[in-house]
Design a protein around this motif. Structure first.
Motif, PDB file in Angstrom:
ATOM      1  N   THR A 124     -10.421 -28.971 -17.981  1.00  0.00           N
ATOM      2  CA  THR A 124      -9.689 -30.238 -17.865  1.00  0.00           C
ATOM      3  C   THR A 124      -9.339 -30.581 -16.426  1.00  0.00           C
ATOM      4  O   THR A 124      -9.134 -31.747 -16.106  1.00  0.00           O
ATOM      5  N   ASP A 125      -9.299 -29.570 -15.548  1.00  0.00           N
ATOM      6  CA  ASP A 125      -8.949 -29.806 -14.143  1.00  0.00           C
ATOM      7  C   ASP A 125     -10.033 -29.402 -13.159  1.00  0.00           C
ATOM      8  O   ASP A 125      -9.779 -29.322 -11.960  1.00  0.00           O
ATOM      9  N   ALA A 131     -19.561 -28.156 -19.191  1.00  0.00           N
ATOM     10  CA  ALA A 131     -19.491 -28.063 -20.651  1.00  0.00           C
ATOM     11  C   ALA A 131     -18.591 -26.886 -21.011  1.00  0.00           C
ATOM     12  O   ALA A 131     -18.308 -26.029 -20.172  1.00  0.00           O
ATOM     13  N   VAL A 132     -18.161 -26.862 -22.274  1.00  0.00           N
ATOM     14  CA  VAL A 132     -17.333 -25.769 -22.777  1.00  0.00           C
ATOM     15  C   VAL A 132     -18.014 -25.189 -24.013  1.00  0.00           C
ATOM     16  O   VAL A 132     -18.465 -25.930 -24.884  1.00  0.00           O
ATOM     17  N   ALA A 133     -18.077 -23.859 -24.053  1.00  0.00           N
ATOM     18  CA  ALA A 133     -18.563 -23.142 -25.230  1.00  0.00           C
ATOM     19  C   ALA A 133     -17.317 -22.573 -25.901  1.00  0.00           C
ATOM     20  O   ALA A 133     -16.649 -21.713 -25.346  1.00  0.00           O
ATOM     21  N   SER A 134     -16.991 -23.088 -27.082  1.00  0.00           N
ATOM     22  CA  SER A 134     -15.703 -22.798 -27.701  1.00  0.00           C
ATOM     23  C   SER A 134     -15.842 -22.307 -29.141  1.00  0.00           C
ATOM     24  O   SER A 134     -16.810 -22.640 -29.821  1.00  0.00           O
ATOM     25  N   THR A 139     -11.382 -31.848 -28.003  1.00  0.00           N
ATOM     26  CA  THR A 139     -11.592 -33.238 -27.613  1.00  0.00           C
ATOM     27  C   THR A 139     -11.356 -33.331 -26.119  1.00  0.00           C
ATOM     28  O   THR A 139     -10.212 -33.409 -25.653  1.00  0.00           O
ATOM     29  N   ILE A 140     -12.459 -33.272 -25.360  1.00  0.00           N
ATOM     30  CA  ILE A 140     -12.409 -33.334 -23.899  1.00  0.00           C
ATOM     31  C   ILE A 140     -13.576 -34.188 -23.418  1.00  0.00           C
ATOM     32  O   ILE A 140     -14.438 -34.571 -24.206  1.00  0.00           O
ATOM     33  N   VAL A 144     -18.959 -30.120 -25.720  1.00  0.00           N
ATOM     34  CA  VAL A 144     -18.416 -28.889 -26.301  1.00  0.00           C
ATOM     35  C   VAL A 144     -19.463 -28.319 -27.252  1.00  0.00           C
ATOM     36  O   VAL A 144     -19.962 -29.026 -28.130  1.00  0.00           O
ATOM     37  N   PHE A 145     -19.799 -27.043 -27.049  1.00  0.00           N
ATOM     38  CA  PHE A 145     -20.765 -26.346 -27.887  1.00  0.00           C
ATOM     39  C   PHE A 145     -20.068 -25.212 -28.618  1.00  0.00           C
ATOM     40  O   PHE A 145     -19.085 -24.656 -28.127  1.00  0.00           O
TER      41      PHE A 145
END
Length: 163
Positions: A124-125, A131-134, A139-140, A144-145
């Protein structure tokens, strides 16, 4: 060389993701090397071995070689840790270098994120996180994967670096 990073807090799944990505990307025929940052002192050598004795005696570098592999150990002896760019120059050319850690450096990255760790998202900063692997829906602004969807994450990284 193309460089792409995997970052995240402790226990977020970085190392597992790195391992799966190396297997996936190398399995597609690309050459891959890795570079991992350690926040603590570590030693790949064993006390009593000849190479360890050379280091203990004061050698700046010790190169250990066999028919299966070679390793070059460099003692910093109180000097500053080299920056990522200097370390990357030590690697033989490959299609892709995956870097674990070095979250403050400017190369593009995927953040590994597990909600159970209770840590905030770095993405977020940080505009270098693409990308984010979560393990949980987010919700960003970045893609997101699913943390376990190695194929899709590999597709994303390879597309990002032009491979």
């Amino acid at each position: 060389m193309r460089v792409y990073g995997i970052v995240g807090y402790k226990n977020a799944g970085k190392t597992g993701l790195m391992e799966r990505l190396v297997t996936e990307i190398a399995g597609r025929g690309f050459s891959v090397s890795t570079l991992k940052h350690a926040h603590h002192s570590f030693d790949v050598d064993q006390p009593g071995k000849d190479s360890h004795r050379h280091r203990q005696a004061g050698a700046q570098q010790v190169l250990l070689s066999s028919r299966d592999r070679w390793a070059l150990m460099t003692e910093l002896r109180g000097t500053d840790e080299p920056p990522l760019a200097d370390l990357l120059r030590q690697l033989a050319p490959v299609d892709l270098v995956l870097v674990e850690g070095y979250k403050r450096d400017a190369h593009p990255k995927v953040e590994a994120f597990r909600a159970s760790t209770g840590n905030p998202l770095i993405a977020t900063d940080d505009p270098t996180i693409r990308a984010v692997a979560s393990d949980t829906p987010l919700t960003i602004d970045q893609p997101v994967f699913d943390l376990d969807d190695t194929r899709t994450i590999a597709d994303f990284i390879l597309s990002e670096v032009g491979l």
